[in-house]
Design an enzyme around this catalytic site. Structure first.
Site: not given
Ligand SMILES: NC(=O)c1ccc[n+]([C@@H]2O[C@H](COP(=O)([O-])OP(=O)(O)OC[C@H]3O[C@@H](n4cnc5c(N)ncnc54)[C@H](O)[C@@H]3O)[C@@H](O)[C@H]2O)c1
Length: 427
Positions: A12, A31, A148, A151, A204, A246, A248, A256, A316
């Site tokens: 994200v 990060d 929203f 991936e 979701n 839809l 299956a 997520c 996926k």
């Molecule tokens: N992956 C998706 O498609 C998606 C879609 C919608 C919402 N979300 C939500 O977005 C959020 C992030 O998801 P993601 O899939 O990108 O996670 P991810 O695990 O791919 O990335 C998270 C990143 O945050 C970094 N991190 C951890 N602690 C940190 C800190 N203190 N400071 C800076 N960076 C830090 C990690 O090292 C990692 O690189 C989650 O809450 C998830 O539920 C994800």
């Protein structure tokens, strides 16, 4: 143009950063993983997401990467939080990374808005506001701007979203976040912070409910001789229902849906409400993944010593993400049954499941097998010569379980496979 800090260089955070830079904003990504920041600085993309590498490259002059909070916060008007919120043992969302970011802002002197992109339980915004206030950070605003994107299509989803949801305590903060999105043509839903948080969880949950719904319909189709693909088509053309989600299959996975459903279930339970429908959605999904094992056993009897190919591992196509992927459950169950599992995926790795051998090509995965399971509908599987593949199997008529209803049943059977799909008559 604004200066935006994005905390979290994951799926994200990177997409958010790249897309804001593409809108003309100056973006700094922070990060805690040195190797991730080093890779990004070297022009490498640490995750697989179509279009992301190109967008980061095109906007290189507006993007920078850091491990230092102070460097990210310096001059930033927006402090986007895009860190992970995985489940804890209790099923609640683990907000420790969110709190680390919030607490690291203690020295922020300039006005800015903390914007929550991470998916968090309802009530998180209020808690963050209290924590900021307790540290004398009244000059730092707060907004919820849930994500929203999916991936595999995240860049397009961000640039052409169905809607942009913004919840804030102060109108000025919501206005500022809305202005940051100028250039993106989408309706903006303005809400209070709690409702913005709930919109994400409810959206979701609605998608997961549709998946478990059609999977249960598929199971009844199997028992009654109906074909769920035709059923879904006929149902989805009803404008009140629509065709999305839809299809299956063997159930949802990913980083997520599973965790967000657990988090919503726990959120409800912690508030004294038993969310019956969501519990059923989750349980149906768990059972759905395991139905493949039953199908294989029906055809092969014991799976001990049987060589079985898993085609696709990512939860996926078009992602390398295997978090909570059905492939992990399948691989684990097959190994437990004593099967010899060969797994293939073009980008995802499954190193964590003991006893599974990952191979590099589809051909290698399909060599000398008793059965194959199509787990992820990668386009490359359309290119396979299935007649040739069947001729190279160990069994005379190898079993094929199409966990995504991707292939043509007639062609597969004519090619020599004992083909089974999900919710489609066995013959
Ligand atoms: N992956 C998706 O498609 C998606 C879609 C919608 C919402 N979300 C939500 O977005 C959020 C992030 O998801 P993601 O899939 O990108 O996670 P991810 O695990 O791919 O990335 C998270 C990143 O945050 C970094 N991190 C951890 N602690 C940190 C800190 N203190 N400071 C800076 N960076 C830090 C990690 O090292 C990692 O690189 C989650 O809450 C998830 O539920 C994800």
């Amino acid at each position: 143009m604004s200066r935006v800090a994005v905390f979290g260089a994951g799926y994200v955070g990177l997409v958010t950063a790249a897309c804001f830079a593409d809108l003309g904003h100056e973006v700094v990504i922070a990060d805690i993983l040195p190797e991730r920041i080093a890779a990004l600085r070297a022009g490498e993309v640490p995750i697989y997401e179509p279009g992301l590498g190109g967008l980061l490259e095109q906007n290189r002059e507006r993007l920078s990467y850091t491990l230092e909070v102070a460097e990210a916060v310096d001059g930033a008007e927006f402090l986007y939080v895009a860190v992970g919120t995985p489940p804890t043992y209790s099923g609640d969302a683990d907000l420790s990374a969110v709190w680390t970011v919030v607490d690291s802002l203690a020295g922020a002197t300039d006005p800015a808005v903390v914007v929550m992109k991470s998916t968090v339980p309802v009530g998180t915004g209020v808690k963050v506001r209290h924590r900021l206030d307790a540290r004398g950070l009244q000059h730092i605003g707060y907004a919820s701007n849930p994500e929203f994107t999916a991936e595999g299509t995240a860049v397009r989803d961000f640039q052409q979203p169905d809607r942009i949801v913004i919840g804030a305590f102060a109108d000025a903060d919501a206005d500022a976040v809305a202005a940051l999105h100028v250039g993106i043509d989408a309706p903006i839903v303005r809400a209070d912070v709690a409702s913005a948080e709930m919109i994400k969880l409810a959206a979701n949950a609605a998608l997961m409910t549709r998946i478990s719904f059609i999977n249960e319909i598929a199971n009844v189709c199997e028992a009654t001789g109906a074909d769920v693909v035709r059923v879904a088509e006929g149902v989805g053309l009803d404008r009140r229902i629509g065709p999305s989600f839809l299809r299956a299959g063997i159930g949802y996975g990913g980083s997520c849906f599973p965790k967000d459903s657990l988090a919503l279930k726990q959120l409800a339970a912690n508030s004294g409400y038993h969310f019956q429908l969501l519990n059923a959605v989750i349980e149906v999904n768990e059972l759905q993944k395991r139905r493949v094992i039953g199908k294989l056993q029906q055809r092969l009897g014991s799976l001990r010593g049987r060589r079985i190919a898993l085609l696709g591992l990512a939860f996926k196509p078009n992602t390398d993400d295997i978090r909570e992927a059905p492939s992990l459950v399948l691989a684990g169950r097959l190994v437990a049954e004593g099967a010899d599992v060969r797994a293939w995926d073009p980008v995802a790795r499954i190193d964590d499941v003991h006893g599974v051998r990952q191979v590099e090509t589809i051909d290698e995965a399909l060599a000398e097998i008793d059965a194959a399971v199509l787990v992820t509908e990668w386009p490359a599987l359309h290119e396979v010569d299935w007649r040739l593949a069947a001729s190279k199997a160990k069994a005379e008529e190898p079993v094929f379980v199409d966990g995504r209803n991707m292939l043509d049943p007639k062609l597969m059977r004519e090619s020599g496979w004992a083909y089974e799909a999900i919710g489609r008559a066995a013959q």
